[in-house]
Design a protein around this motif. Sequence first.
Motif, short mmCIF file in Angstrom:
data_model
loop_
_atom_site.label_atom_id
_atom_site.label_comp_id
_atom_site.label_asym_id
_atom_site.label_seq_id
_atom_site.Cartn_x
_atom_site.Cartn_y
_atom_site.Cartn_z
N PRO A 1 -46.55 27.59 36.14
CA PRO A 1 -45.42 28.00 35.29
C PRO A 1 -44.97 26.89 34.36
CG PRO A 1 -44.63 27.44 37.51
CD PRO A 1 -46.14 27.27 37.52
N THR A 2 -44.45 27.27 33.21
CA THR A 2 -43.69 26.35 32.36
C THR A 2 -42.33 26.99 32.16
OG1 THR A 2 -44.71 27.40 30.44
CG2 THR A 2 -45.57 25.26 31.06
N VAL A 3 -41.35 26.19 31.81
CA VAL A 3 -40.01 26.72 31.57
C VAL A 3 -39.51 26.22 30.22
CG1 VAL A 3 -37.63 26.83 32.41
CG2 VAL A 3 -39.53 26.82 34.03
N ILE A 4 -39.00 27.14 29.42
CA ILE A 4 -38.52 26.85 28.07
C ILE A 4 -37.00 26.94 28.06
CG2 ILE A 4 -38.77 27.49 25.63
CD1 ILE A 4 -41.44 27.25 27.13
N THR A 5 -36.34 25.98 27.43
CA THR A 5 -34.92 26.16 27.13
C THR A 5 -34.73 26.00 25.63
OG1 THR A 5 -34.48 23.81 27.50
CG2 THR A 5 -34.01 25.30 29.32
N GLY A 6 -33.67 26.63 25.13
CA GLY A 6 -33.38 26.54 23.70
C GLY A 6 -32.61 27.78 23.31
N ILE B 1 -44.05 30.41 21.33
CA ILE B 1 -42.61 30.20 21.28
C ILE B 1 -42.26 29.62 19.92
CG2 ILE B 1 -40.65 29.13 22.49
CD1 ILE B 1 -42.60 30.59 24.36
N THR B 2 -41.20 30.13 19.29
CA THR B 2 -40.62 29.42 18.14
C THR B 2 -39.16 29.12 18.44
OG1 THR B 2 -40.08 31.50 17.05
CG2 THR B 2 -42.10 30.43 16.37
N GLY B 3 -38.65 28.11 17.80
CA GLY B 3 -37.25 27.74 18.00
C GLY B 3 -37.11 26.27 17.70
N VAL C 1 -50.31 23.62 26.60
CA VAL C 1 -49.30 23.87 25.57
C VAL C 1 -49.75 23.16 24.30
CG1 VAL C 1 -46.90 23.54 24.88
CG2 VAL C 1 -47.44 23.98 27.29
N ASP D 1 -32.14 29.52 20.63
CA ASP D 1 -32.64 30.59 19.76
C ASP D 1 -34.15 30.74 19.88
OD1 ASP D 1 -30.08 31.05 18.61
OD2 ASP D 1 -30.31 29.17 17.53
N HIS D 2 -34.70 30.42 21.04
CA HIS D 2 -36.15 30.53 21.10
C HIS D 2 -36.61 31.98 21.17
CE1 HIS D 2 -35.55 30.52 25.53
NE2 HIS D 2 -36.74 31.07 25.61
N VAL D 3 -37.74 32.23 20.55
CA VAL D 3 -38.33 33.56 20.49
C VAL D 3 -39.72 33.45 21.11
CG1 VAL D 3 -39.26 35.32 18.93
CG2 VAL D 3 -37.07 34.22 18.42
N MET E 1 -34.49 23.99 35.53
CA MET E 1 -35.80 24.39 35.00
C MET E 1 -36.80 24.58 36.14
SD MET E 1 -35.72 22.28 31.39
CE MET E 1 -36.87 23.25 30.42
N ASP F 1 -35.11 23.87 18.59
CA ASP F 1 -34.80 22.86 19.59
C ASP F 1 -35.33 23.24 20.96
OD1 ASP F 1 -33.28 21.31 17.74
OD2 ASP F 1 -31.73 22.85 17.88
N HIS F 2 -36.43 23.98 20.99
CA HIS F 2 -36.86 24.38 22.33
C HIS F 2 -37.53 23.22 23.06
CE1 HIS F 2 -40.75 25.26 20.30
NE2 HIS F 2 -41.32 25.20 21.49
N VAL F 3 -37.33 23.22 24.37
CA VAL F 3 -37.87 22.19 25.25
C VAL F 3 -38.74 22.90 26.28
CG1 VAL F 3 -37.24 20.51 27.04
CG2 VAL F 3 -35.87 20.66 24.96
N ILE F 4 -39.90 22.31 26.57
CA ILE F 4 -40.82 22.92 27.52
C ILE F 4 -40.98 21.99 28.70
CG2 ILE F 4 -43.19 23.72 27.90
CD1 ILE F 4 -43.33 24.36 24.91
N ARG F 5 -40.78 22.51 29.90
CA ARG F 5 -40.96 21.69 31.09
C ARG F 5 -42.06 22.28 31.97
NH1 ARG F 5 -38.52 17.87 34.49
NH2 ARG F 5 -38.76 18.39 36.68
N PHE F 6 -42.92 21.41 32.45
CA PHE F 6 -43.94 21.81 33.41
C PHE F 6 -43.34 21.76 34.81
CE2 PHE F 6 -46.33 20.47 29.79
CZ PHE F 6 -47.52 21.14 29.84
N PHE G 1 -39.48 15.64 30.68
CA PHE G 1 -39.14 16.71 29.74
C PHE G 1 -40.06 16.65 28.53
CE2 PHE G 1 -35.11 17.37 31.92
CZ PHE G 1 -34.97 18.73 31.77
#
Lengths: 167, 167
Positions: free
Chosen positions: B113-118, A116-118, A57, B120-122, B85, A120-125, A36
């Motif tokens: 691909p990447t996958v974002i969680t969060g 992306i802004t936020g 990223v 309030d992400h924009v 994800m 607590d955002h998490v980025i997964r490959f 993660f």
Amino acid sequence: MKAEHINPFLTSAVEVFSTMLNCDLKRGAPTLNAAFQPAHEVSGIIGLSGKASGVVVVSVDREVAIGVTEKMLGERPDSLNADVMDAIGEITNMIAGRAKTGLAHLEMNLALPTVITGNDHVIRFGSLAKTISIPYSCAWGDLTVEVGLIEEDEAAAAAKKPMMAGV
Amino acid sequence: MKAEHINPFLTSAVEVFSTMLNCDLKRGAPTLNAAFQPAHEVSGIIGLSGKASGVVVVSVDREVAIGVTEKMLGERPDSLNADVMDAIGEITNMIAGRAKTGLAHLEMNLALPTVITGNDHVIRFGSLAKTISIPYSCAWGDLTVEVGLIEEDEAAAAAKKPMMAGV
């Protein structure tokens, strides 16, 4: 990722920050295949495709995002507004573009950046990608450049595997 | 974006959800060139490059992410974990891949691909991209497919500009 594919990414952020922003980046120890990816508050993402498929990223602290934008526009933004997101998209584009010139044999083109802004955002490959995560610090704060790449031979092998295997 | 470049994206999500997940998507009214993109809780992002440069964002509610993963893996995940994800990354890959086959003349390849969680992400697209945002709903909840593309003539103009590190 092969060493010769990692090297251009080790230097591209340092070069872009130095030449475009007159800002010295200090590099920390890279991590291979981290799972993660907890991100900083602002992340630029850009894909590359051709003989290899990749994604870069560039994730930066709020103060780095503000500093980069102030340097590029000559005016300090008072929030993480559209100017900031455009500036980070442009820096991401430049870092990936400069690394790409060191990987000419992979004949990759850049896709479009998103930002992306936020908090607590998490980025997964994707789990098939071999990744490298490179931390940097500078006078404004911290940032990370993360790269995922699937090279030609791996892509061919992956196509033979069932989709969701080996998560 | 030209109509013939939009159409494959209007149908690809519906087709992927129907054939892969046995789930009917209902399409809402698309929006052209929306500015900031407030996203759902989980977003898959994938770039495309070739004779055009693009990016596809598939942003889904938490319940859609859970439902998609349950359908793909046969087991309901209890949180937005790595399986979720990966599943959203795979669906994003399929939606972009299917649309790409309808745009063969642009000779685009998929990036990773990447996958974002969060919460309030924009997500913001680069300001050069022409974008379309297509809302959908299904039994699990809501999702949005957003596409940014810089087309052939624009890409050609960009290619004539000097590049930073000169390929």
